[in-house]
Design a protein around this motif. Structure first.
Motif, PDB file in Angstrom:
ATOM      1  N   ILE A   1       0.807  -1.134  -0.279  1.00  0.00           N
ATOM      2  CA  ILE A   1       0.156   0.040  -0.121  1.00  0.00           C
ATOM      3  C   ILE A   1       0.847   1.161  -0.019  1.00  0.00           C
ATOM      4  O   ILE A   1       0.884   1.919  -0.779  1.00  0.00           O
ATOM      5  CB  ILE A   1      -0.979  -0.153   1.222  1.00  0.00           C
ATOM      6  N   VAL A   2       1.842   1.239   0.814  1.00  0.00           N
ATOM      7  CA  VAL A   2       2.627   2.340   1.122  1.00  0.00           C
ATOM      8  C   VAL A   2       3.686   2.639  -0.172  1.00  0.00           C
ATOM      9  O   VAL A   2       3.814   3.643  -0.776  1.00  0.00           O
ATOM     10  CB  VAL A   2       3.530   2.495   2.411  1.00  0.00           C
ATOM     11  N   LEU A   3       4.234   1.461  -0.607  1.00  0.00           N
ATOM     12  CA  LEU A   3       5.187   1.657  -1.757  1.00  0.00           C
ATOM     13  C   LEU A   3       4.216   2.132  -2.986  1.00  0.00           C
ATOM     14  O   LEU A   3       4.965   2.885  -3.862  1.00  0.00           O
ATOM     15  CB  LEU A   3       5.868   0.248  -1.913  1.00  0.00           C
ATOM     16  N   ASP A   4       3.256   1.436  -3.232  1.00  0.00           N
ATOM     17  CA  ASP A   4       2.372   1.864  -4.283  1.00  0.00           C
ATOM     18  C   ASP A   4       1.888   3.453  -4.469  1.00  0.00           C
ATOM     19  O   ASP A   4       2.114   4.369  -5.262  1.00  0.00           O
ATOM     20  CB  ASP A   4       1.102   1.042  -4.377  1.00  0.00           C
ATOM     21  N   ALA A   5       1.608   3.930  -2.987  1.00  0.00           N
ATOM     22  CA  ALA A   5       1.278   5.211  -2.810  1.00  0.00           C
ATOM     23  C   ALA A   5       2.643   6.236  -3.294  1.00  0.00           C
ATOM     24  O   ALA A   5       2.401   7.184  -3.980  1.00  0.00           O
ATOM     25  CB  ALA A   5       0.753   5.542  -1.426  1.00  0.00           C
ATOM     26  N   ILE A   6       3.625   5.817  -2.961  1.00  0.00           N
ATOM     27  CA  ILE A   6       5.026   6.688  -2.879  1.00  0.00           C
ATOM     28  C   ILE A   6       4.991   6.546  -4.420  1.00  0.00           C
ATOM     29  O   ILE A   6       5.537   7.595  -4.943  1.00  0.00           O
ATOM     30  CB  ILE A   6       6.026   6.218  -2.222  1.00  0.00           C
ATOM     31  N   ARG A   7       5.266   5.390  -5.304  1.00  0.00           N
ATOM     32  CA  ARG A   7       5.215   5.352  -6.676  1.00  0.00           C
ATOM     33  C   ARG A   7       4.247   6.394  -7.330  1.00  0.00           C
ATOM     34  O   ARG A   7       4.572   7.184  -8.204  1.00  0.00           O
ATOM     35  CB  ARG A   7       5.170   3.739  -7.025  1.00  0.00           C
ATOM     36  N   HIS A   8       2.993   6.137  -6.972  1.00  0.00           N
ATOM     37  CA  HIS A   8       1.864   7.057  -7.701  1.00  0.00           C
ATOM     38  C   HIS A   8       2.169   8.420  -7.309  1.00  0.00           C
ATOM     39  O   HIS A   8       1.877   9.150  -8.509  1.00  0.00           O
ATOM     40  CB  HIS A   8       0.683   6.595  -6.966  1.00  0.00           C
ATOM     41  N   ALA A   9       2.712   8.998  -6.159  1.00  0.00           N
ATOM     42  CA  ALA A   9       2.964  10.359  -5.893  1.00  0.00           C
ATOM     43  C   ALA A   9       3.972  10.720  -6.704  1.00  0.00           C
ATOM     44  O   ALA A   9       4.304  12.015  -7.206  1.00  0.00           O
ATOM     45  CB  ALA A   9       3.043  10.646  -4.557  1.00  0.00           C
ATOM     46  N   GLN A  10       5.037   9.890  -7.134  1.00  0.00           N
ATOM     47  CA  GLN A  10       6.226  10.361  -8.077  1.00  0.00           C
ATOM     48  C   GLN A  10       5.980  10.457  -9.556  1.00  0.00           C
ATOM     49  O   GLN A  10       6.770  10.813 -10.132  1.00  0.00           O
ATOM     50  CB  GLN A  10       7.368   9.356  -7.539  1.00  0.00           C
ATOM     51  N   GLU A  11       4.879   9.809  -9.865  1.00  0.00           N
ATOM     52  CA  GLU A  11       4.356   9.772 -11.489  1.00  0.00           C
ATOM     53  C   GLU A  11       3.942  11.186 -11.769  1.00  0.00           C
ATOM     54  O   GLU A  11       3.687  11.950 -11.070  1.00  0.00           O
ATOM     55  CB  GLU A  11       3.257   8.897 -11.783  1.00  0.00           C
TER      56      GLU A  11
END
Length: 108
Positions: free
Chosen positions: A98-108
């Protein structure tokens, strides 16, 4: 006269989705801090001690400890005593996703 304790009525089918949504909301509230997200990101690599989290995140030890307390109370992290130190681990690897996906999403 003997009184038997009554148990709450069984949940109705409509209660279950609400409870799941409330639990998910509580989880997201517990993660709603950059420091707590950083802690989870660090713990996704494996168990860590407080001093390792302090070094990795560049914040004070009392601040890390305060956020670890929130994560422990929310059952997001677990602890294991190693001699005089406590090692922190994620309770569930799903949290890391959940957290790693959210971080990746925010970096897009």
């Amino acid at each position: 006269m003997h009184v038997t304790p009554t148990s709450p009525p069984p949940p109705t089918p409509t209660d279950e989705p609400i409870r799941a949504l409330e639990a998910a909301s509580d989880l997201l509230k517990a993660l709603a801090s950059p420091v707590r997200l950083g802690i989870v990101r660090e713990l996704s690599e494996g168990g860590k001690y407080v001093h390792e989290l302090v070094d990795a995140l560049g914040v004070s030890q009392p601040l890390v400890s305060q956020h670890l307390r929130v994560l422990r109370n929310s059952r997001i992290v677990t602890t294991r005593r190693q001699a005089r130190e406590i090692q922190y681990d994620l309770a569930d690897e799903h949290i890391a996703h959940i957290v790693l996906d959210a971080i990746r999403h925010a970096q897009e």
